[in-house]
Design an enzyme around this catalytic site. Structure first.
Site, PDB file in Angstrom:
ATOM      1  N   TYR A  53      97.277-109.139  60.102  1.00  0.00           N
ATOM      2  CA  TYR A  53      96.770-108.922  58.741  1.00  0.00           C
ATOM      3  C   TYR A  53      95.558-109.843  58.505  1.00  0.00           C
ATOM      4  O   TYR A  53      95.384-110.847  59.195  1.00  0.00           O
ATOM      5  CB  TYR A  53      97.911-109.246  57.760  1.00  0.00           C
ATOM      6  CG  TYR A  53      97.561-109.110  56.307  1.00  0.00           C
ATOM      7  CD1 TYR A  53      97.273-107.865  55.769  1.00  0.00           C
ATOM      8  CD2 TYR A  53      97.525-110.219  55.475  1.00  0.00           C
ATOM      9  CE1 TYR A  53      96.940-107.739  54.431  1.00  0.00           C
ATOM     10  CE2 TYR A  53      97.200-110.106  54.137  1.00  0.00           C
ATOM     11  CZ  TYR A  53      96.896-108.861  53.620  1.00  0.00           C
ATOM     12  OH  TYR A  53      96.570-108.739  52.296  1.00  0.00           O
ATOM     13  N   THR A  67      94.656-112.203  56.633  1.00  0.00           N
ATOM     14  CA  THR A  67      94.742-113.653  56.406  1.00  0.00           C
ATOM     15  C   THR A  67      95.379-114.394  57.594  1.00  0.00           C
ATOM     16  O   THR A  67      95.438-115.617  57.585  1.00  0.00           O
ATOM     17  CB  THR A  67      95.615-113.962  55.180  1.00  0.00           C
ATOM     18  OG1 THR A  67      96.929-113.436  55.421  1.00  0.00           O
ATOM     19  CG2 THR A  67      95.040-113.363  53.914  1.00  0.00           C
ATOM     20  N   LYS A  68      95.869-113.680  58.571  1.00  0.00           N
ATOM     21  CA  LYS A  68      96.647-114.331  59.628  1.00  0.00           C
ATOM     22  C   LYS A  68      95.744-115.006  60.665  1.00  0.00           C
ATOM     23  O   LYS A  68      94.534-114.832  60.649  1.00  0.00           O
ATOM     24  CB  LYS A  68      97.601-113.318  60.262  1.00  0.00           C
ATOM     25  CG  LYS A  68      98.576-112.684  59.237  1.00  0.00           C
ATOM     26  CD  LYS A  68      99.696-113.620  58.821  1.00  0.00           C
ATOM     27  CE  LYS A  68     100.394-113.317  57.514  1.00  0.00           C
ATOM     28  NZ  LYS A  68     101.137-112.093  57.372  1.00  0.00           N
ATOM     29  N   THR A  69      96.360-115.752  61.590  1.00  0.00           N
ATOM     30  CA  THR A  69      95.568-116.604  62.495  1.00  0.00           C
ATOM     31  C   THR A  69      94.748-115.798  63.500  1.00  0.00           C
ATOM     32  O   THR A  69      93.796-116.311  64.076  1.00  0.00           O
ATOM     33  CB  THR A  69      96.484-117.563  63.272  1.00  0.00           C
ATOM     34  OG1 THR A  69      97.485-116.785  63.942  1.00  0.00           O
ATOM     35  CG2 THR A  69      97.168-118.541  62.331  1.00  0.00           C
TER      36      THR A  69
END
Ligand SMILES: *Cc1c(COP(=O)(O)O)cnc(C)c1O
Length: 392
Positions: free
Chosen positions: A181, A183-185
Site C-alpha cells: 500500500y 504508505t508501506k515500506t
C-alpha cells in the site's frame, strides 16, 4: 517554524521507478505477466521463501491464505485487536470468528500466553501482526501452534524487511502476508505478496487470485500460452499487474537503503525523546530487526496537561503531520455490536491507543524534517508538561 506541512507518510518514488514503469507501459504487456513473475522471484529470494504470490493487496493475501486453509463458518482464528481493519475482516469473510487476545504493553504484539489460553476446539489458525515492523514473539506462538497442530498466518503488512532471531519474516510460518500500500515500506501503489514454503498452498492462492482458473491461465493471450482454461473453483480477482510489479522491482532493489534511512530517523527520535518524562519512545528488541514502518510514540498522560488528541492538534499547528495506530478493533461499532465488546475487555490495546501518536518516519525525510519533528514534539511536551508532586 516550518513553512511547508510535513506529511505523516509519503511514498519514496525515484526516477528509476518512473523509468521502469514507463518501459513496462511501452512493452505491450501491462497486466500480470513477466514483470510480476520477476518480482515474485526477487521477493521470495529477499525473504528466503520458497514461493511468493504477488497479489492486489495484503488483505487479499490474508483472505486467500485462510481460504487455502479451508476456514469454515463458525471456525475461530486468534488475532490481536490492536491492528487495522483488514486483519479481522478477512476472518469475517468466512463467517468465522476473530478471537481477540490482548497485546503486551511494551512492544504491542500479541501476548503468546493469552494465545495459548484462547485456543479452543474450534480454533483453526493464529494470525499475529508485526506491529510497526517489530515481529511478534514467533517462537512462543509456534510452540502453541505446534501443540495444537494449528497453522500461523502472519499479517506482515508492516514487516518488510524484518528479522526475528536471525530469520527473515516471510520464511517463518505457514503463510506470510505483506502489503505494498502507498504508505508501506515498499510500495506498488496498491499491492501485496504472500510467501510460503507450501507449494500446494501457493498454487491454490495463485489460482484463486485469478477466478479459480487452472494453472498459468494468465498466459492465455501470449504466444506460448493456450486459450484453454478450466474453472476449478469460484475464485476472486486479486492478481497484481505488471505495471505495479515494475514499480515493486525497483523498490525492492532500494529496500535496504530505505530501511537504513528509517533506522537512522528512529535512532534520532529515540535519542531526543528518551530522557523526556512525558514521552515513551517505542520498544525495540535485541532479537529482532525492526522495519520502522511506524514510529509509535506514547505519551505519559500523567505528565502532561493535554490529552493525546490535543497534542496532535498542537503538532498540526506546527505543520507536522502525525497519525494514530490503531483504534482497536473491539471499540469499532461493527465489532462492538456483533460481539458486545466494551473498551476495557482488551485493556492494554485500549489504554495504549489513548496515548499513542505515530510520527512521520519515511525515507524521503531530510535531516531538517527530522529536526523539525523533534523540536515540535519536545517543545509541545515542555509547554504542556506537568511536574509530578510527591505528596506526604
Ligand atoms: C495496511 C495494513 C493492512 C492492509 O494492507 P492492504 O495491502 O492495504 O490490504 C493489513 N494489516 C495491517 C496491520 C496494515 O497496516
Amino acid at each position: 517554524m516550518r513553512e511547508e506541512f510535513l506529511p505523516f507518510a509519503r511514498p519514496d518514488i525515484g526516477e528509476a521507478e518512473v523509468q521502469e514503469v514507463v518501459e513496462t507501459l511501452r512493452s505491450g504487456w501491462i497486466t500480470t505477466g513477466p514483470k510480476t513473475q520477476e518480482f515474485e522471484r526477487a521477493f521470495a529470494d529477499a525473504v528466503g521463501a520458497s514461493h511468493a504470490v504477488a497479489l492486489s493487496s495484503c488483505t487479499a493475501a490474508m483472505h486467500l491464505a485462510l481460504e487455502a486453509l479451508g476456514l469454515q463458518p463458525g471456525d475461530e482464528v486468534i488475532t490481536t485487536p490492536y491492528t487495522f481493519a483488514a486483519t479481522a475482516e478477512v476472518i469475517r469473510y468466512f463467517d468465522a470468528r476473530p478471537v481477540f487476545v490482548d497485546v503486551r504493553p511494551d512492544d504491542l504484539t500479541i501476548d503468546p500466553d493469552g494465545v495459548a489460553e484462547a485456543v479452543t476446539e474450534r480454533t483453526r489458525a493464529i494470525l499475529p501482526v508485526h506491529i510497526a515492523g517489530l515481529p511478534a514473539e514467533m517462537d512462543a506462538l509456534a510452540a502453541v501452534a505446534e501443540r495444537h497442530d494449528l497453522p500461523i498466518v502472519e499479517d506482515a503488512a508492516h514487516a518488510f524487511p524484518t528479522r526475528y532471531r536471525g530469520r527473515t519474516v516471510g520464511s517463518l510460518s505457514t503463510a506470510t502476508c505483506f502489503s505494498f500500500y502507498a504508505t508501506k515500506t515498499l510500495t506498488t501503489g496498491e499491492g501485496g505478496m504472500l510467501t510460503t514454503e507450501d507449494a500446494e498452498l501457493a498454487a491454490r492462492c495463485r489460482s484463486m487470485a485469478l477466478h479459480g482458473l487452472s494453472q498459468d491461465a494468465w498466459k492465455r493471450y501470449d504466444q506460448g500460452g493456450s486459450w484453454f482454461y478450466e474453472i476449478v473453483a469460484p475464485g476472486f480477482k486479486y492478481n497484481l499487474s505488471d505495471l505495479a510489479s515494475a514499480l515493486g522491482l525497483v523498490q525492492l532493489r532500494r529496500s535496504e537503503s530505505m530501511a537504513e534511512r528509517r533506522r537512522e530517523i528512529a535512532a534520532r527520535y529515540h535519542d531526543a525523546f528518551a530522557d523526556e518524562p512525558a514521552l515513551q519512545p517505542p520498544h525495540d528488541r535485541e532479537d529482532a530487526t525492526h522495519a520502522w514502518h511506524l514510529y509509535m510514540l506514547r505519551l505519559n498522560l500523567d505528565r502532561l496537561d493535554v490529552a493525546r488528541d490535543r497534542f496532535i492538534d498542537l503538532l498540526t499547528e506546527r505543520r507536522i503531520g502525525s497519525s494514530v495506530h490503531f483504534i482497536p478493533l473491539h471499540v469499532h461499532p461493527y465489532y462492538r455490536e456483533t460481539y458486545g465488546y466494551r473498551p476495557e475487555d482488551f485493556p492494554v490495546a485500549h489504554g495504549e491507543y489513548l496515548r499513542e501518536i505515530s510520527l512521520p518516519i519515511h525515507s524521503r525525510m531530510t535531516d531538517g524534517d527530522v529536526e523539525d519533528v523533534v523540536e515540535a514534539v519536545l517543545e509541545t511536551a515542555h509547554a504542556h508538561g506537568r511536574v509530578q508532586r510527591v505528596s506526604g
